[in-house]
Design a protein around this motif. Structure first.
Motif, PDB file in Angstrom:
ATOM      1  N   ARG A 119       0.757  -1.228   0.161  1.00 40.15           N
ATOM      2  CA  ARG A 119      -0.029   0.051   0.048  1.00 40.15           C
ATOM      3  C   ARG A 119       0.776   1.451  -0.012  1.00 40.15           C
ATOM      4  O   ARG A 119       1.173   1.748  -1.043  1.00 40.15           O
ATOM      5  N   ASP A 120       1.297   1.949   1.101  1.00 41.32           N
ATOM      6  CA  ASP A 120       1.844   2.974   1.157  1.00 41.32           C
ATOM      7  C   ASP A 120       3.103   3.040   0.272  1.00 41.32           C
ATOM      8  O   ASP A 120       3.725   4.208  -0.326  1.00 41.32           O
ATOM      9  N   LYS A 141       0.933   9.130  12.998  1.00 43.40           N
ATOM     10  CA  LYS A 141       0.940   9.159  11.587  1.00 43.40           C
ATOM     11  C   LYS A 141       1.671  10.317  11.019  1.00 43.40           C
ATOM     12  O   LYS A 141       0.940  11.739  11.170  1.00 43.40           O
ATOM     13  N   HIS A 172       4.454   5.612  12.230  1.00 46.28           N
ATOM     14  CA  HIS A 172       4.468   5.708  11.074  1.00 46.28           C
ATOM     15  C   HIS A 172       4.996   6.867  10.631  1.00 46.28           C
ATOM     16  O   HIS A 172       4.542   8.135  11.081  1.00 46.28           O
ATOM     17  N   HIS A 189       7.222   8.954   7.385  1.00 41.06           N
ATOM     18  CA  HIS A 189       7.947   9.048   6.138  1.00 41.06           C
ATOM     19  C   HIS A 189       9.362   9.171   6.022  1.00 41.06           C
ATOM     20  O   HIS A 189       9.688  10.225   6.735  1.00 41.06           O
ATOM     21  N   HIS A 218       9.174   4.957   2.946  1.00 36.42           N
ATOM     22  CA  HIS A 218       9.410   4.500   4.585  1.00 36.42           C
ATOM     23  C   HIS A 218      10.895   3.903   4.620  1.00 36.42           C
ATOM     24  O   HIS A 218      11.337   3.309   3.541  1.00 36.42           O
ATOM     25  N   HIS A 243      -1.234   9.809   2.798  1.00 36.98           N
ATOM     26  CA  HIS A 243      -0.309   8.765   3.321  1.00 36.98           C
ATOM     27  C   HIS A 243      -0.511   7.883   4.311  1.00 36.98           C
ATOM     28  O   HIS A 243      -0.051   7.517   5.230  1.00 36.98           O
TER      29      HIS A 243
HETATM   30 CO   LIG Z   1       1.840   7.200   5.044  1.00 34.08          CO
END
Ligand SMILES: [Co+2]
Ligand SMILES: [Co+2]
Lengths: 478, 478
Positions: free
Chosen positions: A14-15, A176, A205, A207, A241, A478
């Motif tokens: 996914r991300d 997040k 989470h 980035h 990530h 995201h």
């Molecule tokens: Co994200």
């Protein structure tokens, strides 16, 4: 110290591809490796939600529900995780509660185990119904804080929000950090404060944009976080990530050892390295670490969107002025986190303020709706002068925005009668009325065709690759 | 906790471009930004030595000494740091002591402040004379441990080596992790043990290949390291180093705050981003994190060299066998760190062992010399059977290899009489006899011409870019 195993949520389905190849990975490229992914021992596999639903319907001409069912069958031993935008679900407006409840139930029925629920404004009223629905379906609810920095976003603010999410029944709490704003030592302070205030496990989470995320996870874990989000090396780093293999290696042999098999992870990564090559046309030219967000507060994806807007107006030379205007508009609006849709709302107004030569001479409908409370409560105080100028004496919504909506499911069913073969189809139409209807029609006609992938040979053609990548997904969820 | 400022060594002028564009950055691309680099407040700027001397003479047709003098003038407030391979200096053989002393003195005279001295075998006897010469020149001597993992490379081994380096007069100690093998928690153990055993400050150097290096620096600093090596984002990550801006941001506001100005660093990085584009033809296709070294122990650069060797023999299908053979050869040789020249020695013998179908049926001269002690003492016990088979009863060198060499400087001077205008010229010739002579001749004839840079347009030609990048530097001295 007692052993304190770290759990990994793997993001490659996914991300990872959402951040690096505009969410274009097809189900057929996921299924062959699911056996190994299923055996790896991740805490969860994020594999649905976010922009994947939109990309399936819009570009890949895949039924997103069918993807979910296929993944469910291929990952019998894994928790499948999805990202859900609270009352917005996977669409771009507030939905009435009956649609929210139905969407969550169908997601659970078709295979989602863990629901990460967030709201762009951090207005927990926009998250409550979906969290209730997750619990009603007997699934795992993870409430997420949308992390940002501003005078109002201090630790007490996030702690208060986390307590509300815990009280709503969330099983875990996610921090997040969609823009890569967390620093390792600010993470320690935040996680420690959260651990002192709530009892549910914490999931980080962050980035990798600014090159801090692996350190953020490490310090978060040392401070008490239990789960971290990482992505296999084939789709890691940059706008995505930190690398799964790296974090597994980092903790190996320590008190936090993940217990995962590095050799198996390398095998899976090698598979995805080949897959990524097919999607070269969607690669953004953004492999380098970029810390500018830490000083400008403006996410990288937002910058590319803005430069496109300015280019269209022949005003690229006003970029610096727009950069200076963005924090002022954000402050006028009470410091919303800059994430879809608030990043577009703030960015577009900033462009107008600069190009018209007068602040708020022209005000977008989105800013008006925002000031009228229709997205939820602003995190901080809005500028009353701007508000008065923009919306005058119009009535401001102070209740939860969805409280003003009436149930829609029956109406939606009627609208796509004949086309929709299931409630899932109705929900697809609910998310994207035009696009969803076209999708269902083409499916009925047997004419669904994914956008073509350019062949590898085309890569070295004079036109190059980067400009094929669309920008619209860069500022997205995201 | 008391404030414990972290000091940064910036690598963009040496290891950064050596790791990512085959050491090709020209002096003319360095000088325009030196004013800002000089103002940034780094502890040191690594800017000379390593492979830069070779690249100047071989490819850029620049006088490396002239580069040093220009940098010295352009960086009046900065410590200029160089990487020196002990008794090998910047060449590929052991030099007699008079050449070593002269080289160090001339490096100091022309502008080097900090000398990082290492030996591929970790044989401190090969480092002693150069460290003495640095101290005699009144400069900063940094002794470096070449970090590797093996049954003999445990913490007591490295601590013993560090104590010897401190006793030799080193001002600081570097942990030089050229392959990215350090993990954050192994770094903590190593740094703590070193802090307990020695009094000089500790400096960490760790390549980002496996995605662990930023965490390694962070945990190293928490355990007591004082200086870390990083590279500005334009030349960071991958085979290079963690990003300077990211580490500065990571420590900002903490007890370890570097005090550096992130905005200024971003400006400098923006300059180098443009510079990097000119050198696209030397880019290796290796932007992704690769943790395979952690399981295979084989550095990435060595893998690409080996695959080239096997391709030439039409035996690429034997790669897995070679991979399995490398650790066995390394063990037979007493576990040398895999770095120039030992990586080539081990790799080439492993290829022979596989292709001839019989281990050590053919033995390279380098392996023979290694077993005869001519590179220094092996870290562990060599396989006596292999040794007997390879070199029979030939006499083994047990003294320092350079003890067998007689002074050479006068002879070298005579050999390039007329061509050499200075002792620096003689030393250039000493490093690379053929290449150096040609360089001096072309300089005299006014015919020095750098290898051409391909224009940006050529980038999208069907031939692509990656294959222009040579491999020879990939296994070289980081
Ligand atoms: Co994200
Ligand atoms: Co290096």
């Amino acid at each position: 110290m007692a052993k304190k195993k770290v759990h990994i949520t793997e993001l490659v389905l996914r991300d990872g591809h959402q951040s690096l190849i505009a969410t274009r990975m097809r189900t057929d490229d996921m299924l062959p490796i699911c056996g190994k992914l299923d055996a790896a021992g991740f805490w969860s596999l994020e594999a649905w939600g976010g922009a994947t639903f939109d990309a399936c319907v819009r570009f890949l001409k895949e039924d997103p529900w069918e993807r979910l069912r296929k993944l469910r069958r291929a990952l019998p031993n894994s928790r499948i995780q999805m990202l859900l935008r609270g009352q917005n679900l996977l669409g771009y407006r507030h939905y009435p509660d009956d649609v929210v409840r139905a969407f969550v139930q169908k997601s659970a029925d078709n295979g989602v185990d863990v629901f990460r629920v967030f709201d762009a404004m951090n207005d927990v009223r926009n998250m409550r119904v979906s969290i209730e629905a997750v619990k009603a379906a007997g699934k795992h609810a993870e409430g997420a804080i949308s992390y940002t920095t501003s005078p109002v976003h201090d630790i007490p603010y996030f702690v208060a929000m986390a307590k509300e999410l815990e009280a709503m029944g969330c099983d875990t709490l996610a921090i997040k950090d969609m823009a890569g704003l967390l620093t390792p030592y600010s993470t320690v302070e935040l996680v420690k404060a959260l651990k002192a205030a709530i009892n549910i496990p914490i999931h980080t989470h962050s980035h990798a944009t600014s090159g801090l995320a692996s350190m953020v996870h490490m310090k978060g874990v040392e401070a008490g976080a239990s789960m971290i989000d990482t992505c296999l090396s084939a789709f890691s780093e940059g706008a995505s990530h930190p690398t799964t293999e790296s974090l597994v290696a980092a903790f190996q042999g320590s008190d936090y050892d993940t217990g995962l098999d590095l050799g198996l992870l390398q095998e899976i990564a090698a598979y995805f390295r080949e897959v990524r090559k097919k999607y070269w046309q969607f690669e953004m030219d953004s492999h380098q670490v970029d810390t500018r967000i830490l000083t400008s507060q403006i996410p990288g994806g937002m910058i590319s969107n803005l430069s496109n807007q300015l280019k269209e107006q022949g005003a690229l030379n006003r970029m610096d002025d727009v950069f200076a205007e963005i924090p002022r508009v954000r402050e006028d609006l009470g410091f919303p986190p800059l994430v879809t849709p608030t990043s577009q709302i703030v960015g577009t107004q900033a462009v107008l303020n600069v190009l018209t030569g007068e602040r708020y001479k022209s005000v977008t409908n989105e800013v008006k709706n925002y000031l009228l409370g229709r997205y939820g409560a602003a995190p901080g105080k809005v500028n009353e002068e701007v508000k008065k100028h923009a919306v005058g004496n119009q009535e401001v919504v102070t209740c939860r925005p969805a409280d003003l909506l009436t149930d829609e499911l029956d109406k939606l069913r009627t609208e796509v009668e004949g086309l929709a073969k299931s409630d899932e189809d109705v929900l697809t139409y609910a998310m994207f009325p035009d696009l969803g209807r076209t999708f269902l029609q083409e499916r009925a006609a047997g004419s669904l065709a994914p956008e073509p992938l350019l062949p590898p040979e085309a890569k070295n053609a004079p036109a190059g690759g980067a400009q094929f990548a669309p920008n619209e997904f860069k500022v997205t969820l995201h």
